[in-house]
Design an enzyme around this catalytic site. Structure first.
Site, short mmCIF file in Angstrom:
data_model
loop_
_atom_site.label_atom_id
_atom_site.label_comp_id
_atom_site.label_asym_id
_atom_site.label_seq_id
_atom_site.Cartn_x
_atom_site.Cartn_y
_atom_site.Cartn_z
N ASP A 199 -4.93 21.39 59.15
CA ASP A 199 -5.45 21.03 60.48
C ASP A 199 -4.86 19.74 61.05
O ASP A 199 -5.05 19.45 62.22
CB ASP A 199 -6.98 20.85 60.43
N VAL A 234 -3.52 33.60 57.40
CA VAL A 234 -2.06 33.69 57.51
C VAL A 234 -1.48 32.29 57.72
O VAL A 234 -0.39 31.97 57.24
CB VAL A 234 -1.68 34.59 58.73
#
Length: 745
Positions: A155, A288
């Protein structure tokens, strides 16, 4: 030597691509210092369980893991470690093998847990002595737990480092998806909603939307104003009427409205289907984004951070504060661990309190800047009406070799200039298009779709300007009423612009703002640490080397891989770091017979110890005498039956391919700042001639009066190159000291 010192390394929380590169660097750096390293498998869960979950790592145990996604030592969430009883067990298990130094690779939760464990350590040991589980001598021998943290998080949500391990790779997965979906969406005139990860951080969504050329984005840090539903559907519907064939909306999984209600991908799909009356599909990228091989950036960043973490944890003293090792402005930096964690939590707190302006502020300047640029790029048409009385004409030209990222740069440049009321002229085929006038006006829609295109739509040539060329360029500038010249390209473009600057006294037409923006896979331009195209080329190199490595593991084989870069060794050195090459041969340091003999002796030792692969990375102009073919023949002859040698000259595939997210985002940032600069310069009586770049994290402009002072003309590169400081790491991670049996990458 630190003979009695033992380091434990663990990966904790969500996995992130690049963790294995960090584990390899920690292991080999420690072993080369004579320090034992233990893997703690399954994160804190393995630390609490003990036994076979804590095991020594040897040099060869981390061979072949650099290019693997995930983490080879496993990761898990641990409820037991959150309880004091679990931490008591963990302390006992570490002491059993004599570990009192930890390198923790994980997110803010994992790092906070490590700090709590460190603070409790003396009390935990006292309790273990009291219960008779350990002796007082054992406790006295390990009075302090030393902790160093590396941030593993796709992130990119931690303060204290520009990038977290895995974020660049996750962005690659997102861009691959947006590029692929964009093609199918345009074919069917469809809308797509793409949901990306980032519960409390909009980094992936924001940068993914910029790099992918998306039409709308939702991020947690900036909830849309009430009425956003109609605003979005009207804008996308109008886009269709203006000729856009596809609509792509990127939504962060943590997106909310101003009232804190989640904005979901299904909600957006319903709105678009109802208002646009066309098929709308949702793609949730999910895990993914965590998968696949790490990118070149994640490999070399994780490698240099892992090596630095060992130095930090070994140098720690009894009163040392735990540190977070990160990357700021291409340099390894450290900040107090809890300071970084608390700064990260402050952003989450601001969002929880609804203070989104503060959250955006805390994310930092480049995040806010990206968000503002995106608002302009996603407009359907310019915000400023065209006014011929105030409008200026800016000519954009390429020069040098093609570099992936040239097209996204021109797209951003064109839209931002038109949005400010100016005209953009695209010069075809480099300076040739100024010599023999060949210019085309670029409008808002003519650059649609260029965000993802490799190559150079305007065409690019290498031209050395002669006397008559200068006269013809001056005539073109006057006839076409060009107010500013913007060169996006490489060395020949910089030299050409320097020539125009130098000839101003002879040609008054050259008294206009001239600006060069670095776009060259060689990364050999002054005034900037990064050139557009170099990151894409590095990724092309490591993809090729990954395949080469797979082909080699069946038998004992050495590969000599030749990469581009002319006289600049950037691609060779960074490619070597990212692929685990044992030796990197650069023009900057030269190649000697002594170096080749040293490498040959090390190779023989490795292959005799059971190694099956060796890798040498050579810059194309490292040496006139010791060519790639010569080195191959020398090693082949000396290797006998022990190993065979092959060469791989990677060639022009390094220039090809769609630009990487890094190159698209760098293009956006530099183009945006360049537009501001050119607009200001066009109103000045003494127009500057400059080149833009990023240096130590800041965008800087350097005047062409300093060009000669900064460059080595003979070798077409800057005199000072920041990445040369990383040479020692490559050698240290490839060549084990005699105290340990040798193995391969």
């Amino acid at each position: 030597m630190h003979h009695s010192t033992r380091i434990g390394v663990l990966t904790s929380g969500g996995d992130a691509q690049g963790m294995n590169a960090a584990i390899r660097a920690v292991t080999r750096t420690a072993l080369s210092e004579g320090v034992d390293v233990f893997a703690i498998s399954e994160g804190y869960a393995g630390m609490v369980a003990g036994g076979d979950n804590i095991f020594p790592l040897r040099w060869e145990d981390v061979s072949g893991i650099l290019q693997l996604g995930g983490t080879v030592i496993g990761t898990a969430r641990s409820a037991e470690f959150r309880e004091r009883e679990g931490r008591l067990r963990a302390a006992a298990n570490l002491l059993e093998v004599g570990i009192d130094r930890l390198v923790v690779i994980g997110g803010d939760g994992s790092l906070t847990g490590a700090n709590m464990f460190r603070e409790e350590w003396p009390g935990l040991l006292a309790e273990l002595v009291e219960s008779g589980e350990i002796t007082a001598d054992a406790a006295a021998a390990h009075p302090v737990l030393h902790v160093v943290g590396l941030v593993g998080s796709i992130d990119n949500d931690m303060r204290g480092t520009d990038m977290t391990i895995g974020a660049d790779s996750a962005l690659h997965r997102i861009i691959e998806a947006i590029d692929a979906i964009g093609a199918t969406a345009a074919s069917h005139q469809r809308s797509f909603v793409i949901e990306v990860m980032g519960r409390r951080c909009g980094y992936l969504a924001l940068r993914g939307a910029i790099a992918g050329g998306a039409d709308w984005v939702f991020i947690p840090e900036s909830p849309p104003k009430p009425g956003w539903e109609r605003q979005m559907t009207e804008a996308l519907s109008r886009g269709r009427r203006l000729g856009r064939r596809d609509s792509i909306v990127v939504v962060s999984e943590g997106a909310v409205d101003e009232a804190g209600r989640p904005i979901t991908s299904e909600q957006i799909r319903g709105l678009l289907e109802a208002e646009l009356g066309e098929d709308t599909r949702v793609t949730v990228l999910g895990h993914v984004q965590r998968g696949g091989a790490p990118t070149a950036f994640d490999r070399y960043m994780s490698t240099i951070l892992g090596a630095a973490a060992v130095g930090e944890v070994l140098d720690a003293t009894a009163d040392s504060e735990p540190q977070l090792i990160g990357l700021r402005n291409n340099r390894v930096t450290k900040v107090p661990l809890m300071q970084a964690v608390e700064a990260t939590h402050a952003i989450a707190d601001a969002m929880a309190e609804g203070d989104y302006a503060r959250a955006l502020e805390l994310r930092g300047g480049s995040f806010r800047e990206s968000f503002e640029i995106l608002k302009t790029l996603t407009r359907l048409e310019p915000s400023a009406p065209f006014d011929p009385t105030t409008s200026k004409r800016v000519a954009i030209v390429h020069s040098g070799a093609p570099a992936a990222g040239m097209n996204p740069t021109v797209r951003v440049a064109t839209r931002l200039l038109i949005d400010r009321g100016h005209q953009v002229l695209g010069v075809r085929n480099g300076f040739e298009g100024l010599i023999e006038p060949d210019l085309v006006e670029l409008d808002w829609m003519s650059v649609a779709g260029w965000a993802s295109h490799g190559g150079a739509e305007l065409g690019v040539t290498r031209t050395e300007l002669e006397g008559p060329d200068l006269y013809n360029i001056a005539r073109t500038i006057e006839q076409q009423k060009i107010d500013a010249l913007w060169m996006i390209g490489g060395w020949s473009g910089y030299v050409g612009c320097h020539r125009l600057f130098s000839e101003r006294r002879n040609f008054p037409a050259f008294e206009l703002p001239i600006l060069c923006l670095p776009a060259s896979i060689d990364n050999n331009l002054p005034g900037s640490e990064s050139s557009i195209g170099a990151d894409t080329a590095l990724n092309n190199i490591i993809e090729a080397v990954d395949r080469i490595k797979q082909s080699a593991t069946a038998s004992g084989r050495c590969f000599v891989v030749e990469v581009m870069g002319r006289y600049c060794g950037y691609l060779a050195l960074m490619g070597g770091l990212a692929s685990g090459a044992e030796r990197v041969l650069l023009n900057e340091t030269g190649v000697s017979l002594a170096v080749l003999q040293e490498e040959l002796a090390a190779m023989i030792e490795r292959f005799e110890s059971g190694s099956r692969l060796s890798l040498i990375m050579r810059n194309e102009r490292a040496s006139k005498v010791y060519t790639t073919g010569f080195i191959r023949d020398l090693l082949e002859e000396e290797g006998g039956d022990l190993f065979s040698v092959r060469q791989a000259i990677l060639g022009h595939q390094q220039q090809g391919g769609d630009p990487s997210p890094f190159d698209r985002i760098l293009a956006t940032r530099l183009a945006s700042r360049s537009v501001d600069r050119l607009i200001e310069a066009m109103s000045r009586p003494d127009p500057p001639a400059e080149f833009i770049g990023i240096s130590e994290g800041h965008v800087r402009f350097t005047g062409f009066e300093d060009f000669d002072r900064l460059v080595d003309h003979e070798h077409q590169r800057p005199k000072v190159q920041w990445w040369m400081d990383l040479r020692d790491i490559t050698h240290r991670l490839a060549h084990q000291r005699a105290t340990h049996p040798q193995e391969n990458t």
